[in-house]
Design a protein around this motif. Structure first.
Motif, PDB file in Angstrom:
ATOM      1  N   MET A  80       0.846  -1.199   0.000  1.00  0.00           N
ATOM      2  CA  MET A  80       0.000   0.000   0.000  1.00  0.00           C
ATOM      3  C   MET A  80       0.887   1.257   0.000  1.00  0.00           C
ATOM      4  O   MET A  80       1.869   1.328   0.723  1.00  0.00           O
ATOM      5  N   SER A  81       0.527   2.228  -0.829  1.00  0.00           N
ATOM      6  CA  SER A  81       1.322   3.450  -0.918  1.00  0.00           C
ATOM      7  C   SER A  81       1.189   4.280   0.354  1.00  0.00           C
ATOM      8  O   SER A  81       0.246   4.114   1.135  1.00  0.00           O
ATOM      9  N   ARG A  82       2.139   5.199   0.546  1.00  0.00           N
ATOM     10  CA  ARG A  82       2.057   6.074   1.717  1.00  0.00           C
ATOM     11  C   ARG A  82       0.802   6.934   1.665  1.00  0.00           C
ATOM     12  O   ARG A  82       0.171   7.191   2.697  1.00  0.00           O
ATOM     13  N   ILE A  83       0.408   7.396   0.466  1.00  0.00           N
ATOM     14  CA  ILE A  83      -0.798   8.226   0.355  1.00  0.00           C
ATOM     15  C   ILE A  83      -2.029   7.415   0.759  1.00  0.00           C
ATOM     16  O   ILE A  83      -2.890   7.900   1.509  1.00  0.00           O
ATOM     17  N   ALA A  84      -2.132   6.187   0.294  1.00  0.00           N
ATOM     18  CA  ALA A  84      -3.269   5.338   0.664  1.00  0.00           C
ATOM     19  C   ALA A  84      -3.325   5.134   2.178  1.00  0.00           C
ATOM     20  O   ALA A  84      -4.400   5.161   2.791  1.00  0.00           O
ATOM     21  N   GLN A  85      -2.166   4.961   2.796  1.00  0.00           N
ATOM     22  CA  GLN A  85      -2.109   4.771   4.247  1.00  0.00           C
ATOM     23  C   GLN A  85      -2.618   5.993   5.000  1.00  0.00           C
ATOM     24  O   GLN A  85      -3.188   5.874   6.088  1.00  0.00           O
ATOM     25  N   ALA A  86      -2.428   7.180   4.425  1.00  0.00           N
ATOM     26  CA  ALA A  86      -2.855   8.416   5.084  1.00  0.00           C
ATOM     27  C   ALA A  86      -4.368   8.454   5.299  1.00  0.00           C
ATOM     28  O   ALA A  86      -4.855   9.100   6.237  1.00  0.00           O
ATOM     29  N   PHE A  87      -5.094   7.763   4.431  1.00  0.00           N
ATOM     30  CA  PHE A  87      -6.557   7.784   4.503  1.00  0.00           C
ATOM     31  C   PHE A  87      -7.143   6.482   5.047  1.00  0.00           C
ATOM     32  O   PHE A  87      -8.368   6.360   5.152  1.00  0.00           O
ATOM     33  N   GLN A  88      -6.300   5.533   5.379  1.00  0.00           N
ATOM     34  CA  GLN A  88      -6.794   4.203   5.750  1.00  0.00           C
ATOM     35  C   GLN A  88      -7.549   4.253   7.084  1.00  0.00           C
ATOM     36  O   GLN A  88      -6.978   4.554   8.126  1.00  0.00           O
ATOM     37  N   ASN A  89      -8.834   3.945   7.020  1.00  0.00           N
ATOM     38  CA  ASN A  89      -9.692   3.843   8.210  1.00  0.00           C
ATOM     39  C   ASN A  89      -9.731   5.108   9.054  1.00  0.00           C
ATOM     40  O   ASN A  89      -9.964   5.058  10.258  1.00  0.00           O
ATOM     41  N   LYS A  90      -9.500   6.263   8.420  1.00  0.00           N
ATOM     42  CA  LYS A  90      -9.591   7.514   9.171  1.00  0.00           C
ATOM     43  C   LYS A  90      -9.774   8.689   8.226  1.00  0.00           C
ATOM     44  O   LYS A  90      -9.520   8.592   7.030  1.00  0.00           O
ATOM     45  N   LYS A  91     -10.246   9.789   8.802  1.00  0.00           N
ATOM     46  CA  LYS A  91     -10.299  11.046   8.070  1.00  0.00           C
ATOM     47  C   LYS A  91      -8.909  11.669   8.131  1.00  0.00           C
ATOM     48  O   LYS A  91      -8.290  11.726   9.189  1.00  0.00           O
ATOM     49  N   ALA A  92      -8.421  12.136   7.002  1.00  0.00           N
ATOM     50  CA  ALA A  92      -7.058  12.662   6.949  1.00  0.00           C
ATOM     51  C   ALA A  92      -7.028  14.169   7.156  1.00  0.00           C
ATOM     52  O   ALA A  92      -7.876  14.900   6.631  1.00  0.00           O
ATOM     53  N   PHE A  93      -6.035  14.621   7.928  1.00  0.00           N
ATOM     54  CA  PHE A  93      -5.760  16.054   7.989  1.00  0.00           C
ATOM     55  C   PHE A  93      -4.509  16.318   7.176  1.00  0.00           C
ATOM     56  O   PHE A  93      -3.442  15.755   7.444  1.00  0.00           O
ATOM     57  N   ILE A  94      -4.653  17.168   6.168  1.00  0.00           N
ATOM     58  CA  ILE A  94      -3.560  17.470   5.243  1.00  0.00           C
ATOM     59  C   ILE A  94      -3.125  18.914   5.455  1.00  0.00           C
ATOM     60  O   ILE A  94      -3.935  19.842   5.384  1.00  0.00           O
ATOM     61  N   ALA A  95      -1.843  19.095   5.732  1.00  0.00           N
ATOM     62  CA  ALA A  95      -1.296  20.425   5.997  1.00  0.00           C
ATOM     63  C   ALA A  95      -0.422  20.870   4.826  1.00  0.00           C
ATOM     64  O   ALA A  95       0.328  20.077   4.260  1.00  0.00           O
ATOM     65  N   PHE A  96      -0.526  22.147   4.491  1.00  0.00           N
ATOM     66  CA  PHE A  96       0.291  22.723   3.415  1.00  0.00           C
ATOM     67  C   PHE A  96       1.255  23.747   3.993  1.00  0.00           C
ATOM     68  O   PHE A  96       0.874  24.572   4.834  1.00  0.00           O
ATOM     69  N   ILE A  97       2.509  23.711   3.528  1.00  0.00           N
ATOM     70  CA  ILE A  97       3.469  24.772   3.797  1.00  0.00           C
ATOM     71  C   ILE A  97       4.220  25.076   2.507  1.00  0.00           C
ATOM     72  O   ILE A  97       4.299  24.235   1.609  1.00  0.00           O
ATOM     73  N   THR A  98       4.750  26.289   2.423  1.00  0.00           N
ATOM     74  CA  THR A  98       5.576  26.651   1.276  1.00  0.00           C
ATOM     75  C   THR A  98       7.018  26.271   1.574  1.00  0.00           C
ATOM     76  O   THR A  98       7.575  26.685   2.594  1.00  0.00           O
ATOM     77  N   GLY A  99       7.612  25.457   0.720  1.00  0.00           N
ATOM     78  CA  GLY A  99       8.988  25.025   0.921  1.00  0.00           C
ATOM     79  C   GLY A  99       9.952  26.203   0.956  1.00  0.00           C
ATOM     80  O   GLY A  99       9.894  27.075   0.090  1.00  0.00           O
ATOM     81  N   GLY A 100      10.799  26.254   1.981  1.00  0.00           N
ATOM     82  CA  GLY A 100      11.799  27.310   2.063  1.00  0.00           C
ATOM     83  C   GLY A 100      11.344  28.582   2.738  1.00  0.00           C
ATOM     84  O   GLY A 100      12.087  29.562   2.791  1.00  0.00           O
ATOM     85  N   ASP A 101      10.122  28.591   3.272  1.00  0.00           N
ATOM     86  CA  ASP A 101       9.607  29.765   3.994  1.00  0.00           C
ATOM     87  C   ASP A 101       9.550  29.449   5.490  1.00  0.00           C
ATOM     88  O   ASP A 101       8.808  28.540   5.886  1.00  0.00           O
ATOM     89  N   PRO A 102      10.272  30.148   6.351  1.00  0.00           N
ATOM     90  CA  PRO A 102      11.197  31.253   6.048  1.00  0.00           C
ATOM     91  C   PRO A 102      12.565  30.784   5.549  1.00  0.00           C
ATOM     92  O   PRO A 102      13.301  31.550   4.946  1.00  0.00           O
ATOM     93  N   ASP A 103      12.889  29.507   5.809  1.00  0.00           N
ATOM     94  CA  ASP A 103      14.104  28.914   5.258  1.00  0.00           C
ATOM     95  C   ASP A 103      13.927  27.397   5.236  1.00  0.00           C
ATOM     96  O   ASP A 103      12.960  26.860   5.792  1.00  0.00           O
TER      97      ASP A 103
END
Length: 263
Positions: free
Chosen positions: A1-24
């Motif tokens: 099973m892929s890592r992405i599939a595991q993120a949703f397996q038997n649960k609601k997923a919380f997905i967080a976004f950040i901008t790479g390199g901000d502030p460093d």
């Protein structure tokens, strides 16, 4: 099973976004590991770009800060490679076609596999033109995650049938950013997607409060939050890790109670 599939397996997923390199890049690395510890199930990393057309002012400014701090695509790949020695949380790049073309399509996706990137989201790649990169993504085992918007209408099922990884359901028209209210009938959009695919659907654009996250996750497979997290990074700079961790923990707790229910 892929890592992405595991993120949703038997649960609601919380997905967080950040901008790479901000502030460093050092802070980005610490943020990824801290958000993993705080309960995030998947993390989107924005590849800094001078013209991020789908983004509101908060993420536009984060892109400018990251570029000014010297973040490059090569340095971002190096950072991801380091992170992969510390965590196995699914990682997805959000980028635009220009940086991929500039870097070289083959080279970009080969580096994704080498560094440990599980998928890519490309907001300015129309479904009709996805063959520009889809075969290369498949060759290197990188999921091409599609965006489905309220305006997609009859194209929703067409896009969903060929999706990989998960489906990013856009909650609102316009660019990214915090919204006080989300009026789109997300439930109807998700039901349409689910009529043709078993892939998970996560909802993003405009979600900032635990209440909004719970509401969106209740009718889908997860909630995506970007601008609200990027605001915390902008506010505290290199000292943002603790505040972001607390925020992620509160958002994950808000949707964790939904895990016993199907969307």
């Amino acid at each position: 099973m892929s890592r992405i599939a595991q993120a949703f397996q038997n649960k609601k997923a919380f997905i967080a976004f950040i901008t790479g390199g901000d502030p460093d890049l050092e802070t980005t690395e610490e943020l990824i590991c801290a958000m993993d510890q705080a309960g995030a199930d998947l993390i989107e990393i924005g590849v800094p770009f001078s013209d991020p057309t789908a983004e509101g002012i908060v993420i536009q400014e984060a892109n400018a800060r990251a570029l000014a701090a010297g973040c490059t695509t090569d340095k971002l790949f190096e950072m991801v490679s380091r992170v992969r020695r510390r965590t196995q949380i699914p990682l997805v790049f959000l980028t635009y076609m220009n940086p991929i073309y500039t870097y070289g399509k083959e080279r970009f996706f080969r580096q994704c596999r080498t560094a440990g990137i599980d998928g890519v989201i490309i907001p300015d790649l129309p479904f009709e033109e996805k063959e520009e990169v889809a075969p290369i993504c498949a060759e290197y085992g990188v999921d091409l995650v599609p965006l489905i918007a309220p305006t997609s209408k009859e194209r929703i099922t067409m896009i969903a049938k060929e999706a990989k990884g998960f489906i990013y359901c856009v909650s609102s028209l316009g660019v990214t950013g915090v919204r006080s209210e989300i009026r789109t009938d997300i439930g109807a959009m998700v039901r349409l997607v689910k009529s043709v695919t078993d892939l998970p659907c996560a909802v993003g654009f405009g979600i900032s409060t635990p209440e909004q996250a719970a509401k969106m996750a209740a009718v889908s497979d997860g909630a995506i939050v970007g601008s609200a997290i990027v605001k915390l990074v902008a506010k505290d700079g290199k000292d943002c890790v603790e505040a972001v961790s607390e925020y992620v923990r509160s958002m994950k707790e808000a949707i964790a109670g939904l895990d016993d229910f199907t969307s």
